[in-house]
Design a protein around this motif. Structure first.
Motif, PDB file in Angstrom:
ATOM      1  N   UNK A  16       0.837  -1.206   0.000  1.00  0.00           N
ATOM      2  CA  UNK A  16       0.000   0.000   0.000  1.00  0.00           C
ATOM      3  C   UNK A  16       0.867   1.250   0.000  1.00  0.00           C
ATOM      4  N   UNK A  17       1.892   1.262   0.843  1.00  0.00           N
ATOM      5  CA  UNK A  17       2.776   2.420   0.928  1.00  0.00           C
ATOM      6  C   UNK A  17       3.574   2.597  -0.358  1.00  0.00           C
ATOM      7  N   UNK A  18       4.111   1.500  -0.879  1.00  0.00           N
ATOM      8  CA  UNK A  18       4.982   1.568  -2.052  1.00  0.00           C
ATOM      9  C   UNK A  18       4.221   2.043  -3.293  1.00  0.00           C
ATOM     10  N   UNK A  19       3.017   1.527  -3.505  1.00  0.00           N
ATOM     11  CA  UNK A  19       2.255   1.859  -4.716  1.00  0.00           C
ATOM     12  C   UNK A  19       1.167   2.901  -4.477  1.00  0.00           C
ATOM     13  N   UNK A  20       1.103   3.447  -3.250  1.00  0.00           N
ATOM     14  CA  UNK A  20       0.130   4.478  -2.889  1.00  0.00           C
ATOM     15  C   UNK A  20      -1.305   4.054  -3.200  1.00  0.00           C
ATOM     16  N   UNK A  21      -1.625   2.836  -2.833  1.00  0.00           N
ATOM     17  CA  UNK A  21      -2.981   2.299  -2.966  1.00  0.00           C
ATOM     18  C   UNK A  21      -3.481   1.935  -1.581  1.00  0.00           C
TER      19      UNK A  21
END
Length: 52
Positions: A16-21
């Motif tokens: 979630x953090x890495x791909x901003x989802x």
């Protein structure tokens, strides 16, 4: 079982953090729950067959 679910949750939060989802954490946590349940059920079945 708990470690599998926890690791799935941590992986989901990282994705979630890495791909901003915001859908990875619940999706991967749910997948980890199913994997953990499968592993527990297969171990129980294996143990019950050894007793016969």
């Amino acid at each position: 079982m708990g470690v599998t679910i926890w690791l799935g949750n941590e992986l989901g939060k990282w994705l979630d953090f890495k791909f901003e989802k915001d859908f990875w954490a619940p999706t991967i946590t749910l997948l980890a729950v199913f994997i953990a349940m499968y592993l527990v059920i297969s171990q129980v079945l294996k143990m019950s067959k050894e007793d016969d």
